[in-house]
Scaffold this active site. Sequence first.
Site, short mmCIF file in Angstrom:
data_model
loop_
_atom_site.label_atom_id
_atom_site.label_comp_id
_atom_site.label_asym_id
_atom_site.label_seq_id
_atom_site.Cartn_x
_atom_site.Cartn_y
_atom_site.Cartn_z
N LYS A 94 0.84 -1.20 0.00
CA LYS A 94 0.00 0.00 0.00
C LYS A 94 0.88 1.25 0.00
O LYS A 94 1.88 1.30 0.71
CB LYS A 94 -0.91 -0.03 1.23
CG LYS A 94 -1.96 1.08 1.28
CD LYS A 94 -2.87 0.88 2.49
CE LYS A 94 -3.93 1.95 2.61
NZ LYS A 94 -4.82 1.74 3.77
N SER A 98 -9.74 1.74 3.01
CA SER A 98 -8.91 2.50 2.09
C SER A 98 -7.89 1.66 1.33
O SER A 98 -7.27 2.14 0.38
CB SER A 98 -8.18 3.59 2.88
OG SER A 98 -7.30 3.00 3.83
N SER A 140 -9.95 -0.66 7.16
CA SER A 140 -9.38 -0.49 5.82
C SER A 140 -8.67 -1.71 5.24
O SER A 140 -8.26 -1.68 4.08
CB SER A 140 -8.41 0.70 5.81
OG SER A 140 -9.12 1.89 5.96
#
Length: 486
Positions: A75, A150, A174
Amino acid sequence: MASIRELHEQLVKKERSAVEITQETLDHIQELEPKLHSFLHITAQQALEQARAVDAKIAAGEEIGLLAGIPIGVKDNMCTKGIPTTCASRILENFVPPYESTVTQKLLDAGAVVVGKTNLDEFAMGSSTENSAYQVTANPWDLSRVPGGSSGGSAAAVAAEECVVALGSDTGGSIRQPASFCGVVGLKPTYGLVSRYGLVAYASSLDQIGPFGKSVEDTAILLKAIAGYDHQDSTSLKVEIPDYVASLKPDLKARSKLRIGIIKETFGEGLDSVVEQAVTKAIEQLQRLGAEVHVISCPNFRYGVPSYYIIAPSEASANLARYDGVKYGWRAPEGDNLLSMYKRTRATGFGAEVKRRIMIGTYALSAGYYDAYYLKAQKVRTLIKQDFENAFKNVDVLVSPTAPTTAFKAGEKTADPISMYLNDLMTIPVNLAGLPGLSVPCGFDEQGLPIGLQLIGKVLREDQLLQIAYAYEQSTSWHLSQPKIS
């Protein structure tokens, strides 16, 4: 794509080289990215160099670990030395970290091959990956829908086999919510189990890095690699790390009287009936595997979302104060003086959702409202934690749906922040209490969209969560389904 263990055996037996596996993965990414947009940066050159180093070790007769030569996504809110780290924000569009985060350094030390940095909601603030300043990631199961957020880029990349496993971060759901939406396994560890050094902070008392995998075993292997004490993170826990992989067994009956608690507050209004049916069937399957099921009440669970949206924005307003266009990142070109440069940089560098949360947080921390909002939210947080502590006096693990719905259409909720925030209704309380939580696939709706079952464990009992998820996974076939991307 094969599992970590299968790829490891192929490498050790010299049936395939790390370079071949990496190149095939990069080719697959190249083919799918115009449709999916899972990655913000594809690190082909570095990945092939890492793969060649693994092949050289094998050729020299050296032993390699399970993650050596395995394609991994990271990420883009974790610092990677020499590779852009943007947090999907315009304000960091040119930022290249001079250092490596602890988790990515551990991956590199293990010989893993980082194929790219995945997309996210800007600064990890969102539930759909639509808040990225650069692109919107599509759900591999239906390209018109969101992958969750997210960490939507990481979840979509694993689901579409653009990488074998990936790292995400979880502040209020997330990792788990995108895992549910994309039909993969996602685990948020106990707060402090995995180092946050090099993770760009959103809400420091809630953020935690964790793994995504197509299977529970792959997820366990990645967790084992990244967990552990780090002196560079003041919140890191100095505890012995168990062998998460060795504890995986397909039968729960070997355990003495496993007690599972259904959180009754997570069922009812707001929960899609198809999600409720799938989760209920999953619980029945756990019973067949030998678990004893009880209904448990966590009365303050419902206050998780309102308290979170005071605490997290308050921490964000402080953490994001450092982005002013002076030392690093993007700077607005215009500005008559230093103050106007600050204002222009932050006004144009941050997206709408980030600015909304900074404003909420600044308001909650202001002198006239600190007691009424921030302190009250912290008191509610304590009550939620106490609810979990009371529940765990009677059961070993708690279960709930991971998300109240399956993946929604892109653009469906962007104009309604409250509706978007409620996507994390089931996951937020776990972060507020600092507990481990895992989402495992447990079915599909009538449109073929994945549904996730959330398992919540006691502090530092990731081994137990993984064991239960593994036994469930091995008795079902949901994890074997693969999206058809057209």
